[in-house]
Design a protein around this motif. Structure first.
Motif, short mmCIF file in Angstrom:
data_model
loop_
_atom_site.label_atom_id
_atom_site.label_comp_id
_atom_site.label_asym_id
_atom_site.label_seq_id
_atom_site.Cartn_x
_atom_site.Cartn_y
_atom_site.Cartn_z
N GLU A 139 0.98 -8.74 8.38
CA GLU A 139 0.96 -9.81 8.32
C GLU A 139 1.70 -10.63 7.00
O GLU A 139 2.04 -12.02 7.48
N ASN A 140 1.94 -10.52 5.60
CA ASN A 140 1.78 -11.21 4.78
C ASN A 140 2.95 -10.26 3.38
O ASN A 140 2.33 -9.61 2.64
N PRO A 141 4.15 -10.32 4.32
CA PRO A 141 4.94 -8.93 3.50
C PRO A 141 5.09 -9.71 2.40
O PRO A 141 5.92 -9.07 0.76
N GLU A 142 5.40 -10.91 1.33
CA GLU A 142 5.54 -11.61 0.36
C GLU A 142 4.19 -11.13 -0.11
O GLU A 142 4.62 -10.28 -1.71
N VAL A 143 2.63 -10.84 0.20
CA VAL A 143 1.94 -10.40 -0.75
C VAL A 143 1.72 -9.00 -1.13
O VAL A 143 2.09 -8.28 -2.25
N ALA A 144 2.15 -8.02 -0.20
CA ALA A 144 2.72 -6.58 -0.75
C ALA A 144 4.13 -6.85 -1.04
O ALA A 144 3.68 -5.20 -2.15
N LYS A 145 4.66 -6.97 -1.24
CA LYS A 145 5.93 -7.20 -2.06
C LYS A 145 5.76 -7.22 -3.54
O LYS A 145 5.47 -6.48 -4.17
N GLN A 146 4.50 -8.36 -3.98
CA GLN A 146 3.67 -8.37 -5.08
C GLN A 146 2.46 -7.15 -5.49
O GLN A 146 3.12 -6.91 -7.05
N LEU A 147 1.94 -6.84 -4.76
CA LEU A 147 1.34 -5.93 -4.72
C LEU A 147 1.33 -4.95 -5.18
O LEU A 147 1.34 -3.58 -6.06
N LYS A 148 3.19 -4.28 -4.70
CA LYS A 148 3.33 -3.08 -4.76
C LYS A 148 4.44 -2.93 -6.11
O LYS A 148 4.72 -3.78 -6.81
N ALA A 149 4.62 -1.66 -6.67
CA ALA A 149 4.93 -0.84 -7.60
C ALA A 149 6.84 -1.28 -7.78
O ALA A 149 6.50 -1.26 -5.70
N ASP A 150 7.81 -1.41 -8.38
CA ASP A 150 9.17 -1.27 -8.20
C ASP A 150 10.21 0.28 -6.70
O ASP A 150 9.96 0.12 -6.22
N ASN A 151 8.88 0.84 -7.12
CA ASN A 151 8.40 2.91 -6.38
C ASN A 151 8.28 2.20 -5.05
O ASN A 151 7.42 2.96 -4.25
N GLY A 152 7.43 1.23 -4.52
CA GLY A 152 6.56 1.09 -3.26
C GLY A 152 5.34 1.52 -3.51
O GLY A 152 4.48 1.19 -2.49
N ASP A 153 4.95 2.27 -4.40
CA ASP A 153 3.16 2.50 -4.82
C ASP A 153 2.25 1.38 -4.74
O ASP A 153 2.60 0.21 -5.25
N ILE A 154 0.98 1.77 -4.17
CA ILE A 154 -0.08 0.31 -4.55
C ILE A 154 -1.07 1.39 -5.24
O ILE A 154 -1.58 2.34 -5.20
N TYR A 155 -1.43 0.74 -6.13
CA TYR A 155 -2.86 1.04 -7.44
C TYR A 155 -3.72 1.14 -7.44
O TYR A 155 -4.77 1.18 -8.57
N ALA A 156 -3.95 -0.63 -6.91
CA ALA A 156 -4.62 -1.44 -6.80
C ALA A 156 -5.67 -2.13 -5.19
O ALA A 156 -4.57 -2.64 -4.62
N ILE A 157 -7.09 -2.41 -5.05
CA ILE A 157 -7.11 -2.66 -4.09
C ILE A 157 -7.53 -3.74 -4.57
O ILE A 157 -8.05 -4.61 -5.35
N PRO A 158 -6.43 -5.38 -4.20
CA PRO A 158 -6.78 -6.68 -5.01
C PRO A 158 -7.30 -8.04 -4.54
O PRO A 158 -8.34 -7.46 -3.73
N HIS A 159 -7.31 -8.59 -5.50
CA HIS A 159 -7.97 -10.03 -5.45
C HIS A 159 -7.04 -10.66 -4.67
O HIS A 159 -6.06 -11.01 -5.32
#
Length: 525
Positions: A139-159
């Motif tokens: 629902e929030n692509p800008e948040v997903a953009k911030q959370l993902k690494a440049d290669n698309g990986d996600i490494y953290a469950i965020p605050h």
């Protein structure tokens, strides 16, 4: 942002029906642990202990909300806290020894931790075991953009901070002194100089403008960059016309140093700014020797103002807008945070239950878990009044004499970062004083401007991170040393070009190139 907890009234229906997973209710509140009949899943989490929590608790395991979280997710959480002041050292020893917990709450170089084999990638685990977080990211692509690494990986469950409140501190001034001297709140640097001179000459204070080095801040303190930023730059890398630049080598930095040195010579700023610690900082405020200073809206004003009024009922602190050079200009640097605070829980390669860990953490993104994180246990720490979660006297008028911040930290995790999403309704009640409520509005007025100049949460490669850290460590140390020398006059401002030359010798050009490349990759995500 599409998410608004104020509008998500389905939670009341879900809770009244006592259903933990219902197709008609948004969010999966189901148990994260093993199959029914099995024991709870053990999960160890490395995390620094919050100061307010440490006043009444020995471990975050004792927090009321954490105990409830364990019940809801069929887990047994073991928090591991480093010693206060030794967090970085103990973290590095832990990593080097490879004696890792199951998870760690960090704000760091996630890509390096992954490439070093310390943590695991979370994309597939989030897809399968974190439906609530997955929904937020969709629902929030800008948040997903911030959370993902440049290669698309996600490494953290965020605050996450998706609400209106994203600026939590700024400059406060003795409003009672302004009223007494018939002065208006200063907006420009010139007006600030007039006010500070009046404080010195007519109030006789030692620190008309107080700043310094409370814990984890450089000798520039938070106040100095605030006045530097009136010149359109900051004391680190930032964006200028879409390109990365380094503030202290810009011509405006010389203008700022010239002004600040004059203020120092005229006794308008704290003469002890280079040696202040939290104790001396507090003492000058509480003894009415400081006319203006940086502090946080919640824990700062909420502590200082009542204490001042105990000895002087007329004492008053009010927020002042971030300064500018010209009347009518808008401040660009406001301390606004991004939607992802850059903090989050990572899962280490030692974790034997990554699926259960992700499930448990995802609980805080469900409606039920969101309420637990931000408000605690209904009936104990809050009640619902006309659909609004209202803190009880256990929080607002604690019977044991705890402050609001301390009572919150004892029962839930709202007033410091942890997995999940902050709720504006927490801030609305945390800020009990009218001065705090007014400050939140004032500091947020121009907060969107910061997105035009502040660097987003970019991601460096392992090689870039190592190189950048070395360069900026040397530059940062030198910058802070020279800032003090320029301000107190040990180093004449005529040597500014030599200062810039030395920073160039530290290869700041390469550091800027690294950040520019990272910014370009971020924008291309």
């Amino acid at each position: 942002m599409k998410r608004s907890w104020r509008k998500r009234l389905t939670i009341g229906i879900c809770l009244m029906m006592g259903i933990t997973a219902l197709a008609g209710c948004s969010g999966d509140n189901g148990s994260a642990g093993k199959a029914e009949g099995d024991g709870p899943t053990p999960i160890s989490i490395w995390m620094s202990m919050n100061t307010n929590a440490s006043i009444t608790l020995k471990s975050m395991n004792e927090i009321t909300a954490i105990k409830e979280w364990e019940k809801k997710t069929n887990t047994k959480i073991e928090f591991q806290h480093p010693a206060v002041g030794a967090e970085t050292e103990q973290f590095n020893v832990m990593i080097a020894s490879n004696q890792l917990p199951d998870a760690m709450f960090v704000n760091g170089d996630y890509a390096k931790l992954f490439n070093d084999g310390i943590i695991i990638r979370l994309n597939e685990l989030i897809d399968e075991y974190a439906p609530n977080l997955k929904k937020i990211l969709e629902e929030n692509p800008e948040v997903a953009k911030q959370l993902k690494a440049d290669n698309g990986d996600i490494y953290a469950i965020p605050h996450l901070r998706l609400g209106e409140y994203k600026t939590f501190g700024g400059t406060f001034i003795r409003q009672d002194w302004l009223d007494e001297l018939k002065l208006e709140k200063p907006e420009t640097i010139e007006e600030w100089e007039t006010v500070l001179k009046a404080f010195k000459e007519k109030k006789g204070v030692a620190a008309p403008l107080l700043f310094g080095a409370p814990p984890k801040m450089t000798t520039m303190g938070p106040a100095a960059p605030t006045y530097l930023e009136a010149y359109g730059i900051t004391n680190n890398t930032f964006m200028k016309d879409g390109k990365v630049v380094y503030g202290p080598i810009e011509p405006e930095y010389k203008e700022f140093l010239t002004m600040f040195h004059r203020w120092y010579e005229e006794g308008l700023i704290d003469p002890d700014f280079a040696t202040n610690d939290q104790k001396t900082y507090d003492a000058k405020i509480l003894s009415s020797q400081a006319g203006a200073f940086f502090t946080f809206i919640g824990g700062g004003v909420g502590r200082y103002l009542p204490a001042l009024q105990e000895t002087d009922p007329n004492a008053n602190l009010t927020a002042v807008q971030y300064p500018v050079l010209k009347k009518g200009d808008e401040p660009m640097f406001t301390g606004r945070s991004w939607e992802w605070s850059s903090s989050g829980v990572v899962i280490t390669n030692s974790n034997k239950h990554p699926e259960e860990t992700v499930k448990a953490l995802d609980y805080f993104f469900s409606e039920e878990g969101h309420m637990l994180k931000n408000f605690g246990v209904e009936g104990l720490t809050y009640t619902m009044k006309d659909g609004y979660p209202t803190y009880t006297d256990e929080i607002l008028k604690n019977p044991d004499g705890l402050s609001v911040a301390q009572a919150m930290a004892k029962h839930f995790i709202a007033n410091y970062p942890f997995v999940g999403e902050d709720d504006d309704r927490y801030n609305e009640q945390y800020y009990q004083l009218q001065q705090q409520k007014d400050a939140a509005v004032l500091f947020s007025k121009y907060s969107e401007n910061t997105l035009k100049v502040g660097l987003p949460p970019t991601s460096l490669t392992t090689e870039e991170s190592s190189e950048y850290s070395k360069i900026m460590s040397d530059i940062g140390t030198y910058r802070d040393e020279m800032f003090v020398k320029f301000v107190i006059g040990v180093e004449p401002i005529e040597n500014f070009d030599k200062f810039v030359d030395q920073i160039n010798k530290f290869n700041v050009k390469r550091a800027i190139e690294i950040q520019q490349a990272a910014l370009d990759r971020f924008n291309a995500r």
